[in-house]
Design an enzyme around this catalytic site. Structure first.
Site, PDB file in Angstrom:
ATOM      1  N   GLU A  30     -42.346 -49.907  -8.847  1.00 22.07           N
ATOM      2  CA  GLU A  30     -41.889 -48.658  -9.586  1.00 22.07           C
ATOM      3  C   GLU A  30     -40.259 -48.825  -9.808  1.00 22.07           C
ATOM      4  O   GLU A  30     -39.502 -48.601 -10.775  1.00 22.07           O
ATOM      5  CB  GLU A  30     -42.042 -47.146  -8.719  1.00 22.07           C
ATOM      6  CG  GLU A  30     -41.272 -46.082  -9.466  1.00 22.07           C
ATOM      7  CD  GLU A  30     -41.778 -44.677  -8.738  1.00 22.07           C
ATOM      8  OE1 GLU A  30     -41.962 -44.717  -7.377  1.00 22.07           O
ATOM      9  OE2 GLU A  30     -41.647 -43.826  -9.454  1.00 22.07           O
ATOM     10  N   GLU A  48     -29.866 -42.815  -2.432  1.00 23.24           N
ATOM     11  CA  GLU A  48     -29.666 -42.739  -0.983  1.00 23.24           C
ATOM     12  C   GLU A  48     -30.845 -43.755  -0.120  1.00 23.24           C
ATOM     13  O   GLU A  48     -30.495 -44.621   0.701  1.00 23.24           O
ATOM     14  CB  GLU A  48     -29.406 -41.545  -0.518  1.00 23.24           C
ATOM     15  CG  GLU A  48     -28.237 -40.582  -0.768  1.00 23.24           C
ATOM     16  CD  GLU A  48     -28.470 -39.966  -2.014  1.00 23.24           C
ATOM     17  OE1 GLU A  48     -29.479 -40.019  -2.581  1.00 23.24           O
ATOM     18  OE2 GLU A  48     -27.284 -39.594  -2.570  1.00 23.24           O
TER      19      GLU A  48
HETATM   20  C1  LIG Z   1     -37.745 -37.434 -13.597  1.00 23.85           C
HETATM   21  C2  LIG Z   1     -38.431 -37.584 -12.193  1.00 23.85           C
HETATM   22  C3  LIG Z   1     -39.784 -38.152 -12.462  1.00 23.85           C
HETATM   23  C4  LIG Z   1     -40.607 -38.251 -11.308  1.00 23.85           C
HETATM   24  N1  LIG Z   1     -42.089 -38.585 -11.327  1.00 23.85           N
HETATM   25  C5  LIG Z   1     -42.566 -38.702 -10.283  1.00 23.85           C
HETATM   26  C6  LIG Z   1     -43.996 -39.169 -10.497  1.00 23.85           C
HETATM   27  O1  LIG Z   1     -44.557 -39.511 -11.345  1.00 23.85           O
HETATM   28  N2  LIG Z   1     -44.701 -39.096  -9.230  1.00 23.85           N
HETATM   29  C7  LIG Z   1     -44.293 -38.705  -8.006  1.00 23.85           C
HETATM   30  O2  LIG Z   1     -45.098 -39.076  -7.337  1.00 23.85           O
HETATM   31  N3  LIG Z   1     -43.125 -38.423  -7.751  1.00 23.85           N
HETATM   32  C8  LIG Z   1     -41.962 -38.268  -9.177  1.00 23.85           C
HETATM   33  N4  LIG Z   1     -40.720 -37.867  -8.836  1.00 23.85           N
HETATM   34  C9  LIG Z   1     -40.449 -37.413  -7.399  1.00 23.85           C
HETATM   35  C10 LIG Z   1     -39.390 -38.413  -6.827  1.00 23.85           C
HETATM   36  O3  LIG Z   1     -40.048 -39.562  -6.398  1.00 23.85           O
HETATM   37  C11 LIG Z   1     -38.781 -37.687  -5.888  1.00 23.85           C
HETATM   38  O4  LIG Z   1     -38.107 -36.481  -6.376  1.00 23.85           O
HETATM   39  C12 LIG Z   1     -37.840 -38.484  -4.856  1.00 23.85           C
HETATM   40  O5  LIG Z   1     -38.530 -39.376  -4.289  1.00 23.85           O
HETATM   41  C13 LIG Z   1     -36.798 -37.508  -3.905  1.00 23.85           C
HETATM   42  O6  LIG Z   1     -37.705 -36.748  -3.287  1.00 23.85           O
HETATM   43  P1  LIG Z   1     -37.622 -34.978  -3.237  1.00 23.85           P
HETATM   44  O7  LIG Z   1     -37.298 -34.677  -4.533  1.00 23.85           O
HETATM   45  O8  LIG Z   1     -38.505 -34.416  -2.095  1.00 23.85           O
HETATM   46  O9  LIG Z   1     -36.017 -35.195  -2.266  1.00 23.85           O
HETATM   47  P2  LIG Z   1     -35.845 -35.168  -0.911  1.00 23.85           P
HETATM   48  O10 LIG Z   1     -36.542 -36.321  -0.202  1.00 23.85           O
HETATM   49  O11 LIG Z   1     -36.328 -33.485  -0.154  1.00 23.85           O
HETATM   50  O12 LIG Z   1     -34.489 -35.284  -0.619  1.00 23.85           O
HETATM   51  C14 LIG Z   1     -33.214 -34.623  -0.888  1.00 23.85           C
HETATM   52  C15 LIG Z   1     -31.817 -35.285  -0.669  1.00 23.85           C
HETATM   53  O13 LIG Z   1     -31.901 -35.763   0.637  1.00 23.85           O
HETATM   54  C16 LIG Z   1     -31.530 -37.012   0.365  1.00 23.85           C
HETATM   55  N5  LIG Z   1     -32.240 -37.970   1.698  1.00 23.85           N
HETATM   56  C17 LIG Z   1     -33.465 -37.657   2.134  1.00 23.85           C
HETATM   57  N6  LIG Z   1     -33.939 -38.365   3.064  1.00 23.85           N
HETATM   58  C18 LIG Z   1     -32.825 -39.324   3.409  1.00 23.85           C
HETATM   59  C19 LIG Z   1     -32.487 -40.194   4.300  1.00 23.85           C
HETATM   60  N7  LIG Z   1     -33.542 -40.548   5.177  1.00 23.85           N
HETATM   61  N8  LIG Z   1     -31.167 -40.861   4.188  1.00 23.85           N
HETATM   62  C20 LIG Z   1     -30.281 -40.443   3.176  1.00 23.85           C
HETATM   63  N9  LIG Z   1     -30.548 -39.544   2.428  1.00 23.85           N
HETATM   64  C21 LIG Z   1     -31.708 -38.868   2.326  1.00 23.85           C
HETATM   65  C22 LIG Z   1     -32.165 -37.591  -0.640  1.00 23.85           C
HETATM   66  O14 LIG Z   1     -31.331 -38.819  -1.264  1.00 23.85           O
HETATM   67  C23 LIG Z   1     -31.687 -36.327  -1.662  1.00 23.85           C
HETATM   68  O15 LIG Z   1     -30.376 -36.420  -1.999  1.00 23.85           O
HETATM   69  C24 LIG Z   1     -39.938 -37.581  -9.908  1.00 23.85           C
HETATM   70  C25 LIG Z   1     -38.871 -37.153  -9.826  1.00 23.85           C
HETATM   71  C26 LIG Z   1     -37.877 -37.072 -10.996  1.00 23.85           C
HETATM   72  C27 LIG Z   1     -36.564 -36.480 -11.035  1.00 23.85           C
END
Ligand SMILES: Cc1cc2nc3c(=O)[nH]c(=O)nc-3n(C[C@H](O)[C@H](O)[C@H](O)COP(=O)(O)OP(=O)(O)OC[C@H]3O[C@@H](n4cnc5c(N)ncnc54)[C@H](O)[C@@H]3O)c2cc1C
Length: 402
Positions: A239, A371
């Site tokens: 990905e 991050e």
């Molecule tokens: C346009 C778009 C398309 C997407 N398409 C898909 C898809 O098709 N299928 C799918 O499964 N997912 C999809 N996603 C989801 C995407 O993979 C997640 O949004 C992403 O992995 C972040 O997870 P979260 O949104 O739960 O944020 P969180 O994990 O809750 O993170 C919130 C914040 O905390 C920070 N953070 C979290 N953990 C840590 C760490 N250990 N160290 C430092 N910083 C940290 C993150 O960087 C972020 O700034 C999509 C997202 C977007 C925006």
């Protein structure tokens, strides 16, 4: 093999690929051939993913030669498989070819490449994004089937998908990475519900997906029970490359739009020119870095270096589109196509600069945040101390969660 023998073999492989491309274009001129027929023949000739095995859309050659294929076919007007099925092409196919059974590869790969069957990725959940291994969706075995209940979110193109790559918890008493299993799920099965989620562009490329007692035949399991994390890593690494590893022609894409907007503006002040040049250099450095990574790549997992392109391209896309919108002045604040509240047929396609500016805000989140990409680079490439992971060895059922 001596250096001369290696060079001869490489030359022969290059010639083989070129001959097959010419054959394809002669047999099926793109202008008068429907895309499914063209792409089906491309697959059968082994030109879909040249590094895949023969009979599975490839020729067992170096992935480097896919550029040769693309450089011949695209300018001749050939359809682009990746545009028609972005998730399936970039992530589903390498996962299938690495972890699938023979029957699964025969069943899924060809219609995936032609775009007849669109794929989506069902990983993220409301409580599991960056920490996707913490997910809660459950799959419970019932004879030759599995029964799935749970919710996924941000699922790109789920509204068009025939198949979904699903990871679900099959053993809550194991630590989080060990109790997951990977399935291919039929998105048309009873109990699958897809609801749109609208983005700042006014489009819903992605969705939330609910599973209520959805039955998956065991033959649609990918890999061993409890070994889902291995296949998950293959999907995630591919990905990052699919999102950030693109190799456009020099000076094309977002940076070309920026140059065009700068030239159209007329008042070529030096500060803006300096800004444009530094963006152009960053775009070229990324392009060259991705070429190097693609030449080192072998079949299967691309490796942590995919995170370099992912993190760099996210920042760069955001910076270039912000620069270009800035050049448009007040016009930059108007989105020509409005906020259509549409469910598009494609993801990550841009019809105007303002839309590109808005859509690229998500680049540093999707496919793993910047991050997390930096954490991967710090730990696996630079060898820095690891992130704090105090739930790694605890049974998933005993990890506190909200
Ligand atoms: C346009 C778009 C398309 C997407 N398409 C898909 C898809 O098709 N299928 C799918 O499964 N997912 C999809 N996603 C989801 C995407 O993979 C997640 O949004 C992403 O992995 C972040 O997870 P979260 O949104 O739960 O944020 P969180 O994990 O809750 O993170 C919130 C914040 O905390 C920070 N953070 C979290 N953990 C840590 C760490 N250990 N160290 C430092 N910083 C940290 C993150 O960087 C972020 O700034 C999509 C997202 C977007 C925006």
């Amino acid at each position: 093999m001596t250096a001369t023998e290696t060079a001869t073999a490489a030359g022969t492989e290059d010639a083989t690929v070129r001959t097959l491309c010419e054959q394809l274009l002669a047999e099926l001129p793109p202008a008068s051939t429907d895309p499914v027929t063209f792409l089906g023949r491309q697959f059968d000739l082994g030109l879909a993913w040249v590094h895949f095995p023969e009979g599975q859309g490839g020729l067992g050659l170096s992935p480097r030669l896919q550029r040769t294929v693309n450089d011949i076919l695209f300018p001749a007007g050939a359809p682009v498989a990746a545009y028609r099925n972005v998730i399936g092409h970039g992530m589903g196919a390498p996962t299938l070819v690495t972890h699938g059974t023979e029957a699964q590869k025969q069943r899924y790969l060809r219609p995936l490449f032609t775009g007849e069957e669109v794929w989506c990725q069902l990983f993220s959940e409301p409580g599991a994004g960056s920490d996707v291994a913490g997910l809660s969706t459950r799959a419970v075995r019932d004879g030759d089937e599995w029964i799935v209940n749970g919710q996924k979110v941000w699922t790109t193109l789920a509204h068009l998908a025939k198949w979904g790559m699903l990871i679900a918890r099959t053993d809550p008493e194991q630590p989080k990475h060990k109790g997951m299993t990977y399935f291919v799920v039929d998105m048309e099965a009873p109990g699958v519900e897809v609801r749109p989620l609208y983005q700042i562009t006014g489009e819903a490329e992605f969705n939330e997906v609910y599973f209520t007692d959805v039955r998956i035949p065991d033959e649609e399991r990918l890999g061993e029970v409890g070994e889902g994390w291995r296949a998950t890593l293959t999907t995630l690494m591919n990905e990052r490359v699919a999102i950030g590893g693109g190799i456009p022609r020099k000076g094309t894409g977002f940076i070309a739009e920026a140059v065009k907007a700068y030239q159209a503006r007329g008042d070529h002040d030096r500060a803006r020119r300096d800004e444009l040049m530094s963006l152009w250099i960053r775009a070229e450095v990324l392009r060259l870095t991705n070429i190097r990574a693609s030449q080192l790549r072998v079949l299967g997992d691309p490796g942590p270096e995919g995170s370099i392109g992912k993190a760099m391209s996210a920042d760069l896309n955001k910076d270039i589109t912000a620069f270009t919108v800035g050049l448009l002045g007040p016009e930059g604040m108007l989105k020509p196509d409005g906020y259509p509240m549409a469910r598009p047929e494609h993801a990550m396609q841009f019809s105007n600069t303002q839309q590109a500016f808005l859509r690229t805000r998500a680049n540093s989140i999707e496919g793993g945040t910047t991050e997390i990409a930096k954490n991967i680079l710090g730990e696996r490439v630079l060898g820095l101390p690891g992130d704090v992971r105090n739930d790694k060895d605890v049974p998933w059922s005993q990890v506190p969660r909200s």
